[in-house]
Scaffold this motif. Structure first.
Motif, PDB file in Angstrom:
ATOM      1  N   MET A 128      35.000  53.970  48.089  1.00 23.61           N
ATOM      2  CA  MET A 128      34.910  53.009  46.998  1.00 23.61           C
ATOM      3  C   MET A 128      36.284  52.484  46.587  1.00 23.61           C
ATOM      4  O   MET A 128      36.455  51.307  46.270  1.00 23.61           O
ATOM      5  CB  MET A 128      34.217  53.667  45.797  1.00 23.61           C
ATOM      6  CG  MET A 128      33.907  52.726  44.655  1.00 23.61           C
ATOM      7  SD  MET A 128      33.125  53.644  43.298  1.00 23.61           S
ATOM      8  CE  MET A 128      31.651  54.292  44.102  1.00 23.61           C
ATOM      9  N   PHE A 129      37.294  53.370  46.647  1.00 26.78           N
ATOM     10  CA  PHE A 129      38.595  53.010  46.094  1.00 26.78           C
ATOM     11  C   PHE A 129      39.699  52.831  47.130  1.00 26.78           C
ATOM     12  O   PHE A 129      40.824  52.479  46.769  1.00 26.78           O
ATOM     13  CB  PHE A 129      39.039  54.062  45.080  1.00 26.78           C
ATOM     14  CG  PHE A 129      38.246  54.045  43.805  1.00 26.78           C
ATOM     15  CD1 PHE A 129      38.340  52.975  42.934  1.00 26.78           C
ATOM     16  CD2 PHE A 129      37.398  55.090  43.484  1.00 26.78           C
ATOM     17  CE1 PHE A 129      37.602  52.946  41.763  1.00 26.78           C
ATOM     18  CE2 PHE A 129      36.662  55.082  42.307  1.00 26.78           C
ATOM     19  CZ  PHE A 129      36.763  53.998  41.448  1.00 26.78           C
ATOM     20  N   ARG A 131      32.418  51.789  35.357  1.00 25.40           N
ATOM     21  CA  ARG A 131      31.624  50.769  36.057  1.00 25.40           C
ATOM     22  C   ARG A 131      31.218  51.258  37.444  1.00 25.40           C
ATOM     23  O   ARG A 131      30.053  51.114  37.860  1.00 25.40           O
ATOM     24  CB  ARG A 131      32.426  49.475  36.173  1.00 25.40           C
ATOM     25  CG  ARG A 131      31.634  48.308  36.779  1.00 25.40           C
ATOM     26  CD  ARG A 131      32.501  47.056  36.875  1.00 25.40           C
ATOM     27  NE  ARG A 131      33.430  47.146  37.984  1.00 25.40           N
ATOM     28  CZ  ARG A 131      33.157  46.741  39.225  1.00 25.40           C
ATOM     29  NH1 ARG A 131      31.970  46.247  39.523  1.00 25.40           N
ATOM     30  NH2 ARG A 131      34.070  46.847  40.167  1.00 25.40           N
ATOM     31  N   ASN A 132      32.156  51.837  38.167  1.00 25.84           N
ATOM     32  CA  ASN A 132      31.841  52.313  39.510  1.00 25.84           C
ATOM     33  C   ASN A 132      30.901  53.493  39.496  1.00 25.84           C
ATOM     34  O   ASN A 132      30.040  53.627  40.373  1.00 25.84           O
ATOM     35  CB  ASN A 132      33.144  52.646  40.251  1.00 25.84           C
ATOM     36  CG  ASN A 132      33.820  51.422  40.816  1.00 25.84           C
ATOM     37  OD1 ASN A 132      33.494  50.976  41.907  1.00 25.84           O
ATOM     38  ND2 ASN A 132      34.755  50.845  40.064  1.00 25.84           N
ATOM     39  N   ALA A 133      31.018  54.357  38.497  1.00 24.58           N
ATOM     40  CA  ALA A 133      30.083  55.471  38.378  1.00 24.58           C
ATOM     41  C   ALA A 133      28.669  54.976  38.117  1.00 24.58           C
ATOM     42  O   ALA A 133      27.687  55.491  38.687  1.00 24.58           O
ATOM     43  CB  ALA A 133      30.536  56.408  37.256  1.00 24.58           C
ATOM     44  N   LEU A 134      28.555  53.966  37.280  1.00 25.80           N
ATOM     45  CA  LEU A 134      27.236  53.392  36.993  1.00 25.80           C
ATOM     46  C   LEU A 134      26.658  52.700  38.223  1.00 25.80           C
ATOM     47  O   LEU A 134      25.448  52.759  38.473  1.00 25.80           O
ATOM     48  CB  LEU A 134      27.342  52.413  35.828  1.00 25.80           C
ATOM     49  CG  LEU A 134      27.606  53.056  34.456  1.00 25.80           C
ATOM     50  CD1 LEU A 134      27.997  52.005  33.440  1.00 25.80           C
ATOM     51  CD2 LEU A 134      26.377  53.834  33.989  1.00 25.80           C
ATOM     52  N   LEU A 183      28.960  45.795  28.760  1.00 23.80           N
ATOM     53  CA  LEU A 183      30.162  46.550  28.445  1.00 23.80           C
ATOM     54  C   LEU A 183      30.911  47.001  29.693  1.00 23.80           C
ATOM     55  O   LEU A 183      32.142  47.132  29.680  1.00 23.80           O
ATOM     56  CB  LEU A 183      29.788  47.764  27.590  1.00 23.80           C
ATOM     57  CG  LEU A 183      30.937  48.636  27.081  1.00 23.80           C
ATOM     58  CD1 LEU A 183      31.859  47.836  26.165  1.00 23.80           C
ATOM     59  CD2 LEU A 183      30.380  49.861  26.358  1.00 23.80           C
ATOM     60  N   PHE A 184      30.179  47.225  30.786  1.00 20.71           N
ATOM     61  CA  PHE A 184      30.804  47.726  32.002  1.00 20.71           C
ATOM     62  C   PHE A 184      30.671  46.749  33.167  1.00 20.71           C
ATOM     63  O   PHE A 184      30.696  47.149  34.331  1.00 20.71           O
ATOM     64  CB  PHE A 184      30.215  49.090  32.362  1.00 20.71           C
ATOM     65  CG  PHE A 184      30.450  50.131  31.301  1.00 20.71           C
ATOM     66  CD1 PHE A 184      31.705  50.670  31.108  1.00 20.71           C
ATOM     67  CD2 PHE A 184      29.414  50.539  30.472  1.00 20.71           C
ATOM     68  CE1 PHE A 184      31.928  51.616  30.115  1.00 20.71           C
ATOM     69  CE2 PHE A 184      29.625  51.478  29.484  1.00 20.71           C
ATOM     70  CZ  PHE A 184      30.885  52.019  29.301  1.00 20.71           C
ATOM     71  N   GLY A 244      23.133  53.623  40.307  1.00 25.53           N
ATOM     72  CA  GLY A 244      22.081  52.620  40.367  1.00 25.53           C
ATOM     73  C   GLY A 244      21.770  51.952  39.041  1.00 25.53           C
ATOM     74  O   GLY A 244      20.738  51.280  38.911  1.00 25.53           O
ATOM     75  N   ARG A 245      22.649  52.097  38.048  1.00 23.42           N
ATOM     76  CA  ARG A 245      22.416  51.508  36.725  1.00 23.42           C
ATOM     77  C   ARG A 245      22.946  50.079  36.678  1.00 23.42           C
ATOM     78  O   ARG A 245      23.877  49.757  35.928  1.00 23.42           O
ATOM     79  CB  ARG A 245      23.048  52.374  35.648  1.00 23.42           C
ATOM     80  CG  ARG A 245      22.394  53.721  35.479  1.00 23.42           C
ATOM     81  CD  ARG A 245      20.895  53.596  35.138  1.00 23.42           C
ATOM     82  NE  ARG A 245      20.650  52.728  33.991  1.00 23.42           N
ATOM     83  CZ  ARG A 245      20.638  53.152  32.737  1.00 23.42           C
ATOM     84  NH1 ARG A 245      20.850  54.419  32.463  1.00 23.42           N
ATOM     85  NH2 ARG A 245      20.387  52.294  31.750  1.00 23.42           N
TER      86      ARG A 245
END
Length: 414
Positions: A52-53, A76-79, A94-95, A83-84
């Motif tokens: 991802m990074f 943001r990346n965690a969400l 917000l993200f 799958g959110r």
């Protein structure tokens, strides 16, 4: 001295950072996540997180120059991983990526006062407004890097396209930008002293900006250093192998490529690489009909380029499509449009064919020409490799430094 900022640090930003640092002009670089592959956190991170990074590692600077502001981007990346999408999709979320840009912008604005000897700030579209305002109060010059054409021109083309190709309207993201976001873009431009554009096309779109005319400097991107070996003459009896790489959105004119492919039938094979944008039943049908790869690594993209005969990128609206440069670096002649920024790096009739936008017949005609004349295909491939060797990132760095120094000198003489 110059303060540079960008939330994610793409390839172009990496070159700007290297240019400013090499010229001893860089006071600092602000970003969200500063990823260092050699760090312990990177070595022990899960493979999915590293993937991802890892692209964030393109900006290589001494640690003392890098200032990270990671919280919202990490969230943001965690969400995204969870799958959110409901929490990250839409500019007011917000993200969302828009919120990430605004958050870093505000952070840099608060930080400006800590730098002594600062003369200039260098920022990018959608992430400049707050610290440009703060910079103006401090008497600092403001350089605005506009990586794609001006939004009013984009909106005009998207609205026209929605009428011409209504079945593809769902892929036109430019129509979803809010009035607030567009006003923010205009406010950023109004505050800029110098605008850096990657192509003549981008510069021309700024004629639609209603504010005060700016100094606009065109600085085309470079081409990857890894250039392929010359290609062998191919068999005229075989289908022409056609490749497209990019987002599957009608902003990039993808429907016209599919129309051209349908006209040519078995005379060609078509591979498209890229993620779908928005929703379109017409796009879904085309992806089922032709070879479609939603996502592959950069190494795989270069390998696919070497396995094809010609690259088609019929974009309606870009800044300067890096993928055209990558294609010629692998010996692929390119069929593209002036709106892709192609006229700034390609030579029509030598290493490429520049066709009008929205012209499937012109695309089909050029593809058939190359299918029937394999010696022409070979000559254009050789010319593409020659041109790629001329378009170095070092030249881009030198032009960047020249533009920054000119902006600083203009302030000194004002």
């Amino acid at each position: 001295m110059v303060l540079l900022s960008h939330p994610t640090g793409n390839a172009n930003v990496a070159e700007v950072a290297a240019a400013l640092h090499g010229a001893e002009l860089l006071a600092g670089y602000y970003t969200c996540v500063h990823w260092r592959p050699e760090a312990a956190y990177a070595r022990f991170a899960p493979a999915s997180v590293r993937a991802m990074f890892e692209r964030r590692a393109r900006v290589r600077l001494p640690e003392k120059l890098v200032h990270s502001h990671p919280a919202r981007e990490l969230a943001r990346n965690a969400l995204l991983r969870a799958g959110r999408l409901d929490l990250v999709t839409g500019e007011r979320r917000l993200f969302s990526i828009d919120a990430v840009y605004r958050d870093l912008d505000r952070h840099v604005a608060r930080e400006l006062g800590r730098f002594s000897g600062l003369r200039t700030v260098y920022a990018y579209e959608d992430g400049a407004l707050d610290h440009f305002r703060a910079a103006k109060k401090l008497g600092l010059r403001r350089i605005y890097d506009l990586p794609i054409g001006y939004w009013r021109a984009s909106r005009k083309i998207a609205e026209e396209e929605a009428e011409r190709k209504p079945e593809w309207k769902g892929t036109l993201n430019a129509l979803s930008d809010s009035a607030e976001k567009c006003a923010r873009k205009d406010a950023e431009l109004e505050l800029a002293d110098t605008v850096i554009a990657p192509s003549t096309f981008v510069k021309e779109t700024l004629s639609m900006f209603p504010g005060v005319p700016k100094q606009i400097i065109v600085n085309p991107f470079g081409v990857p250093a890894r250039i392929a070996a010359p290609r062998a003459l191919t068999d005229r009896a075989a289908p022409l192998r056609v490749l497209y790489v990019g987002g599957l959105t009608q902003r990039k004119g993808i429907a016209y490529l599919f129309d051209a492919a349908e006209k040519l039938g078995k005379a060609i094979t078509l591979t498209v690489i890229g993620r779908k944008a928005g929703s379109s039943a017409a796009l879904d049908r085309c992806c089922e009909r032709y070879r479609w790869l939603p996502s592959v690594s950069h190494e795989q993209i270069l390998a696919e380029m070497r396995a094809h005969d010609v690259f088609v990128f019929p974009s309606l609206f870009e800044g300067l499509a890096l993928v055209n440069g990558e294609a010629i670096s692998q010996g692929l002649p390119v069929i593209t449009t002036r709106n892709s920024g192609g006229s700034d790096i390609l030579r029509d009739g030598e290493d490429s064919f520049l066709v009008p936008i929205r012209d499937a017949d012109a695309i089909a005609a050029r593809l058939m020409q190359l299918r029937e004349d394999r010696e022409l295909l070979k000559r254009m491939s050789d010319r593409a490799l020659e041109r790629a060797a001329e378009l170095t990132w070092q030249s881009y760095r030198e032009r960047t430094v020249d533009a920054v120094r000119a902006t600083i000198m203009a302030a000194a003489s004002a």
